[in-house]
Design an enzyme around this catalytic site. Structure first.
Site, mmCIF file in Angstrom:
data_model
loop_
_atom_site.group_PDB
_atom_site.id
_atom_site.type_symbol
_atom_site.label_atom_id
_atom_site.label_comp_id
_atom_site.label_asym_id
_atom_site.label_seq_id
_atom_site.Cartn_x
_atom_site.Cartn_y
_atom_site.Cartn_z
ATOM 1 N N ARG A 245 0.854 -1.187 0.000
ATOM 2 C CA ARG A 245 0.000 0.000 0.000
ATOM 3 C C ARG A 245 0.890 1.237 0.000
ATOM 4 N NH1 ARG A 245 -3.420 -2.579 -1.713
ATOM 5 N NH2 ARG A 245 -5.530 -2.959 -0.938
ATOM 6 N N GLU A 274 -2.688 7.720 -4.428
ATOM 7 C CA GLU A 274 -2.991 7.066 -5.696
ATOM 8 C C GLU A 274 -4.266 7.617 -6.333
ATOM 9 O OE1 GLU A 274 -1.859 2.977 -5.045
ATOM 10 O OE2 GLU A 274 -3.307 2.387 -6.566
ATOM 11 N N HIS A 292 -0.305 -0.009 -9.900
ATOM 12 C CA HIS A 292 -1.022 -0.928 -9.005
ATOM 13 C C HIS A 292 -1.510 -2.175 -9.757
ATOM 14 C CE1 HIS A 292 -3.377 -0.915 -4.978
ATOM 15 N NE2 HIS A 292 -3.037 -2.133 -5.324
HETATM 16 C C1 GLV Z 1 -4.560 -5.115 -4.094
HETATM 17 O O1 GLV Z 1 -3.887 -4.174 -3.830
HETATM 18 C C2 GLV Z 1 -5.310 -5.851 -3.141
HETATM 19 O O2 GLV Z 1 -5.342 -5.466 -1.956
HETATM 20 O O3 GLV Z 1 -5.926 -6.845 -3.520
#
Ligand code: GLV
Length: 342
Positions: A245, A274, A292
């Site tokens: 994260r 983000e 991501h």
């Molecule tokens: C992606 O970042 C997730 O948490 O699945």
């Protein structure tokens, strides 16, 4: 009234098909997968649904949870659930679920893709080539750093912060590179004697590692785990990778660290604000930046969608979901069951 699942943004057909087969009404807040759902549409959708399927892009805060008088489950199609106010959901008697397990290997693969890409300067050299700047091979063209023992025969050290499912999958891949692996977690894991992983305190790991990769969830305790202090502890040759994260890293401090070469480089899949990047980050040649995509394989996204659908259908039926993140809710008098009766 037909039972309704509100899907905040379109999820893969693998999950939607399951919901259709179950005969529930599905309302999708945003059909265009490249756009977010606006807040008013999200709140209106929650107001009129029995179960919500959300993505990590939606802020499911107290306002959103209170908006749903008959909401009896939130199924997040992600392993991370920091976008949801789980404490408020629990108070309201609403189970929340996530999609762990199915994305472990895919995310570990991306971690390694980033590590190798940065160490061997793949994106940077590709940009150079595409810009028509490759005129002649030379002995010092795009010199990178070895990941395996290389010509010196010295193993490199990989520091894994967060030794859960994904951290362990990253560690398994390190064996192929003959690496020394250090691991840190708030919960000390059992590492059996055959394991080549060594447990280390956080600062020791940070100071000793050639590559540092983050696999902890975002909590108030882990926010800005990587900040000016920890960046200054790293070796000047260190490479930081994060697929967890964005808020784990103080991105402004990271930009300074990259510009002033406190560390050699960073590869990021996730960002503090983000999809925005901290000013200057995109201009750092020693950063590899992707949007991501940790769990982004077709198979894994289908599995995530199916798992979210499984969880959502369990929420709808008042059954224990396969992956609840607040399982204590099922024992509370406030638990929202389908009949309305606890
Ligand atoms: C992606 O970042 C997730 O948490 O699945």
């Amino acid at each position: 009234m037909a039972e309704r699942i509100f899907v905040s943004r379109r999820i893969p057909e693998a999950g939607l098909g399951m919901l259709r087969e179950a005969g529930v009404e599905i309302v999708i807040g945003q059909q265009d997968t490249e756009r977010g759902v606006d807040r008013a549409t999200l709140l209106a959708g929650i107001r009129q649904c029995d179960v919500l399927i959300s993505l990590l892009t939606e802020r499911i805060d107290a306002e959103a949870l209170y908006a749903g008088p008959r909401l009896r489950g939130v199924a997040n199609m992600a392993v991370g659930f920091n976008n949801i106010d789980v404490a408020t959901a629990t108070t309201l008697g609403i189970p929340v679920s996530n999609t762990p397990g199915v994305l472990t290997e895919t995310t570990a693969d991306l971690t390694w893709a980033l590590l190798l890409a940065l160490a061997r300067r793949v994106p940077e050299s590709e940009r150079y080539l595409r810009a028509g700047r490759y005129r002649i091979w030379g002995p010092d063209l795009f010199l990178g750093t070895d990941v395996g023992p290389g010509a010196s025969g010295t193993s490199r050290t990989l520091g894994i912060i967060g030794y859960g499912r994904i951290g362990r999958a990253v560690a398994r891949r390190a064996h192929g590179f003959d690496m020394r692996v250090l691991a840190y977690d708030v919960v000390r894991a059992d590492i059996d004697a055959s394991d080549t992983v060594t447990w280390a305190e956080l600062d020791t790991l940070i100071a000793a590692s050639d590559f540092i990769t983050l696999h902890v969830p975002l909590t108030t305790a882990t926010r800005h785990l990587i900040d000016e202090r920890t960046l200054r502890l790293m070796k000047p040759s260190a490479i930081l990778i994060t697929t967890a994260r964005g808020e784990l890293v103080h991105e402004h401090a990271l930009v300074t660290a990259l510009r002033e070469h406190w560390i050699a480089g960073a590869a990021l899949d996730v960002y503090e604000d983000e999809p925005a990047l901290a000013p200057g980050l995109a201009d750092c040649p020693n950063a590899v930046l992707v949007p991501h995509i940790g769990s982004a394989s077709t198979d894994t996204r289908d599995r995530m969608a199916r798992l979210a659908a499984h969880n959502a259908l369990a929420h709808l039926r008042g059954e224990r979901a396969p992956n609840p993140v607040n399982p204590e809710v099922y024992d509370l008098p406030s638990f929202r069951s389908p009949s309305g009766a606890p």
